[in-house]
Enzyme design. Structure first.
Site, PDB file in Angstrom:
ATOM      1  N   ASN A  59      -5.422  12.416  -0.318  1.00 41.15           N
ATOM      2  CA  ASN A  59      -4.546  11.617   0.547  1.00 41.15           C
ATOM      3  C   ASN A  59      -5.455  10.900   1.548  1.00 41.15           C
ATOM      4  O   ASN A  59      -6.687  11.070   1.531  1.00 41.15           O
ATOM      5  CB  ASN A  59      -3.507  12.507   1.241  1.00 41.15           C
ATOM      6  CG  ASN A  59      -2.415  11.685   1.918  1.00 41.15           C
ATOM      7  OD1 ASN A  59      -1.843  10.784   1.300  1.00 41.15           O
ATOM      8  ND2 ASN A  59      -2.124  11.955   3.169  1.00 41.15           N
ATOM      9  N   LYS A  60      -4.868  10.120   2.412  1.00 40.42           N
ATOM     10  CA  LYS A  60      -5.632   9.304   3.362  1.00 40.42           C
ATOM     11  C   LYS A  60      -6.694  10.127   4.092  1.00 40.42           C
ATOM     12  O   LYS A  60      -6.446  11.272   4.482  1.00 40.42           O
ATOM     13  CB  LYS A  60      -4.647   8.675   4.352  1.00 40.42           C
ATOM     14  CG  LYS A  60      -5.238   7.814   5.434  1.00 40.42           C
ATOM     15  CD  LYS A  60      -6.151   6.719   4.939  1.00 40.42           C
ATOM     16  CE  LYS A  60      -5.499   5.795   3.911  1.00 40.42           C
ATOM     17  NZ  LYS A  60      -6.463   4.899   3.250  1.00 40.42           N
ATOM     18  N   ASP A  92      -1.941  10.771  -2.789  1.00 42.26           N
ATOM     19  CA  ASP A  92      -2.321   9.686  -3.708  1.00 42.26           C
ATOM     20  C   ASP A  92      -2.628  10.206  -5.101  1.00 42.26           C
ATOM     21  O   ASP A  92      -2.509   9.474  -6.082  1.00 42.26           O
ATOM     22  CB  ASP A  92      -3.520   8.924  -3.147  1.00 42.26           C
ATOM     23  CG  ASP A  92      -3.074   8.091  -1.954  1.00 42.26           C
ATOM     24  OD1 ASP A  92      -2.999   8.644  -0.847  1.00 42.26           O
ATOM     25  OD2 ASP A  92      -2.730   6.913  -2.165  1.00 42.26           O
ATOM     26  N   ARG A 126      -7.421  -0.737  -7.037  1.00 43.06           N
ATOM     27  CA  ARG A 126      -7.698   0.427  -6.178  1.00 43.06           C
ATOM     28  C   ARG A 126      -7.840   1.657  -7.084  1.00 43.06           C
ATOM     29  O   ARG A 126      -7.055   1.823  -8.015  1.00 43.06           O
ATOM     30  CB  ARG A 126      -6.570   0.650  -5.149  1.00 43.06           C
ATOM     31  CG  ARG A 126      -6.483  -0.476  -4.124  1.00 43.06           C
ATOM     32  CD  ARG A 126      -5.588  -0.099  -2.962  1.00 43.06           C
ATOM     33  NE  ARG A 126      -6.254   0.796  -2.028  1.00 43.06           N
ATOM     34  CZ  ARG A 126      -5.636   1.376  -1.003  1.00 43.06           C
ATOM     35  NH1 ARG A 126      -4.344   1.184  -0.803  1.00 43.06           N
ATOM     36  NH2 ARG A 126      -6.291   2.172  -0.181  1.00 43.06           N
ATOM     37  N   ARG A 163       0.840  -1.201   0.000  1.00 43.05           N
ATOM     38  CA  ARG A 163       0.000   0.000   0.000  1.00 43.05           C
ATOM     39  C   ARG A 163       0.867   1.238   0.000  1.00 43.05           C
ATOM     40  O   ARG A 163       2.084   1.157   0.111  1.00 43.05           O
ATOM     41  CB  ARG A 163      -0.996  -0.024   1.185  1.00 43.05           C
ATOM     42  CG  ARG A 163      -0.415  -0.623   2.415  1.00 43.05           C
ATOM     43  CD  ARG A 163      -0.219   0.218   3.626  1.00 43.05           C
ATOM     44  NE  ARG A 163      -0.283   1.611   3.485  1.00 43.05           N
ATOM     45  CZ  ARG A 163       0.781   2.398   3.615  1.00 43.05           C
ATOM     46  NH1 ARG A 163       1.989   1.896   3.842  1.00 43.05           N
ATOM     47  NH2 ARG A 163       0.659   3.699   3.537  1.00 43.05           N
ATOM     48  N   GLY A 164       0.195   2.410  -0.150  1.00 44.44           N
ATOM     49  CA  GLY A 164       0.942   3.658  -0.324  1.00 44.44           C
ATOM     50  C   GLY A 164       1.126   3.867  -1.819  1.00 44.44           C
ATOM     51  O   GLY A 164       1.503   2.934  -2.545  1.00 44.44           O
ATOM     52  N   ALA A 165       0.848   5.094  -2.265  1.00 43.66           N
ATOM     53  CA  ALA A 165       0.748   5.334  -3.708  1.00 43.66           C
ATOM     54  C   ALA A 165       1.970   4.872  -4.517  1.00 43.66           C
ATOM     55  O   ALA A 165       1.823   4.105  -5.481  1.00 43.66           O
ATOM     56  CB  ALA A 165       0.442   6.812  -3.945  1.00 43.66           C
ATOM     57  N   GLN A 171      -2.805   3.011   9.764  1.00 49.28           N
ATOM     58  CA  GLN A 171      -1.484   2.995   9.106  1.00 49.28           C
ATOM     59  C   GLN A 171      -0.466   3.835   9.873  1.00 49.28           C
ATOM     60  O   GLN A 171       0.732   3.560   9.823  1.00 49.28           O
ATOM     61  CB  GLN A 171      -1.592   3.525   7.663  1.00 49.28           C
ATOM     62  CG  GLN A 171      -2.284   2.597   6.689  1.00 49.28           C
ATOM     63  CD  GLN A 171      -3.765   2.880   6.579  1.00 49.28           C
ATOM     64  OE1 GLN A 171      -4.396   3.359   7.510  1.00 49.28           O
ATOM     65  NE2 GLN A 171      -4.345   2.594   5.422  1.00 49.28           N
TER      66      GLN A 171
HETATM   67  O1  MRU Z   1      -4.745   3.200   1.891  1.00 50.39           O
HETATM   68  P1  MRU Z   1      -3.266   3.396   1.871  1.00 50.39           P
HETATM   69  O2  MRU Z   1      -2.578   2.849   3.075  1.00 50.39           O
HETATM   70  O3  MRU Z   1      -2.651   2.913   0.570  1.00 50.39           O
HETATM   71  O4  MRU Z   1      -3.102   4.974   1.905  1.00 50.39           O
HETATM   72  C1  MRU Z   1      -1.829   5.546   1.906  1.00 50.39           C
HETATM   73  C2  MRU Z   1      -1.835   7.009   1.921  1.00 50.39           C
HETATM   74  O5  MRU Z   1      -2.850   7.663   1.876  1.00 50.39           O
HETATM   75  C3  MRU Z   1      -0.501   7.661   1.883  1.00 50.39           C
HETATM   76  O6  MRU Z   1      -0.492   8.807   2.673  1.00 50.39           O
HETATM   77  C4  MRU Z   1      -0.224   8.051   0.437  1.00 50.39           C
HETATM   78  O7  MRU Z   1      -0.370   6.944  -0.413  1.00 50.39           O
HETATM   79  C5  MRU Z   1       1.091   8.643   0.267  1.00 50.39           C
HETATM   80  S1  MRU Z   1       2.304   7.369   0.106  1.00 50.39           S
HETATM   81  C6  MRU Z   1       3.845   7.955  -0.014  1.00 50.39           C
END
Ligand code: MRU
Length: 348
Positions: free
Chosen positions: A251-252, A241, A91, A47-49, A200
């Site tokens: 973002n999250k 994201d 996703r 996970r994470g962009a 997270q």
């Molecule tokens: O749902 P996730 O855990 O994939 O969400 C992650 C985030 O929102 C991060 O802040 C974002 O992807 C930035 S990653 C460098």
């Protein structure tokens, strides 16, 4: 500083850390098929962009690696595109996923046009996926360098969710300035929002900072205002994201609230992201598709029922912070200040 290997190509397989098991278990998993990769992205093992983008690039390769050498280029492309579409469904919000898949598709098309053999095309696609991973490592480093300079003497940073090494190939985005600074002997202190509902911040950010020996204080999301009001935070840095042409940033979930709090307390709010996270095809954040996840993440988090059965639940995984709340973007091409619509155009 030795960092965790979020995702890597090793022994002819992709190896990932299964992040759903953190922080209590550090488990590496081998991914050998596109279906396994789809599932790993979907359920947030990876996970994470930026990490999702890297995973998708390898997923495309895994989809075609057993294609017969005697097959036709047309059949090859049909299979590749079918699996690219399949991976795109994993996703919806992080644009890095679509960016990496497009990059793999474009590479395949160019190689076919150049008349390469299937065996060569497969090897080149593997090289391209490895390149996406290596570039992300370098990008994180550049974001870190730019961020350390921008922060100057400020050492107490609040972050939301996880935009660290475990969301990328190595340095992270929001945490990259902290890691690069630590390599130079700078002592940062990070306040990590726990980040409901999937935690997270607690499970991943607190875990990786602690592993790296960087002082971190975990807070519940609803404590950010208090921490700011007490003067404990000098800057906020979050990841992203998807960022649209006007600077609106997905973002999250919860990031928008943090940005409002930072504004109210006169604290700079920075978004750290590589250029692969900018989506110039979208004018504003209202166009960004926002993932909605299962109700049980809210009502029965980690297997413990915390809400009455049958209650209505709303569970968007991301929100959009309007550009006017963002002080600057920290990118691999340097720091970008408002007016974002003009300054982002100049960077393309
Ligand atoms: O749902 P996730 O855990 O994939 O969400 C992650 C985030 O929102 C991060 O802040 C974002 O992807 C930035 S990653 C460098």
């Amino acid at each position: 500083m030795s960092r965790l290997k979020t995702i890597e190509w090793t022994d002819n397989s992709v190896r990932i850390i299964n992040q759903t098991k953190l922080p209590t278990e550090l488990i590496y998993e081998q991914i050998d098929t596109v279906e396994q990769m789809y599932h790993a992205i979907k359920i947030l093992k990876v996970r994470g962009a930026p990490a999702i983008g890297i995973a998708a690039a390898f997923g495309v390769y895994l989809a075609i690696r057993n294609f017969p050498e005697s097959g036709t280029a047309t059949d090859f492309m049909t299979i590749l595109e079918k699996n690219a579409d399949y991976l795109s469904e994993s996703r919806p919000t992080a644009v890095n996923l679509f960016w990496a898949i497009r990059r793999m598709k474009d590479t395949a098309r160019k190689l076919i046009e150049a008349g390469k053999t299937i065996i060569d095309i497969k090897q080149e696609l593997l090289n391209e996926a490895i390149c996406v991973l290596e570039e992300d490592r370098q990008t994180g480093r550049l974001i870190g360098e730019a961020g350390v300079k921008l922060l100057g003497n400020r050492r107490t940073i609040l972050t939301h969710c996880n935009a660290g090494g475990l969301a990328t190939a190595e340095y992270g985005t929001a945490l990259a300035p902290i890691y690069v600074g630590a390599e130079r002997g700078l002592r940062f202190h990070v306040y990590a929002d726990e980040t409901r509902p999937l935690l997270q911040g607690a499970r991943i950010t607190a875990f990786e900072l602690k592993q790296a020996g960087i002082p971190v204080t975990l807070i519940c999301d609803n404590m950010a205002a208090t921490v700011m009001a007490r003067g404990l935070v000098e800057a906020v840095i979050v990841g992203a994201d998807r960022i649209t042409a006007n600077g609106d940033t997905a973002n999250k979930i919860g990031t928008y609230g943090v940005a409002l709090l930072a504004k109210a307390h006169n604290i700079p709010f920075y978004v750290a992201a590589p250029f692969s996270t900018f989506d110039m095809s979208m004018k504003t954040g209202s166009q960004i598709p926002i993932e909605e996840r299962d109700d049980t993440e809210v009502s029965c988090g980690f297997g413990k029922q915390t809400a009455p059965s049958g209650v209505n639940i709303f569970n968007p995984a991301f929100d959009v912070t309007p550009a006017h709340l963002i002080t600057a973007f920290i990118t691999d091409k340097g720091v970008i200040y408002p007016p974002f619509d003009q300054n982002l155009k100049c960077m393309q």
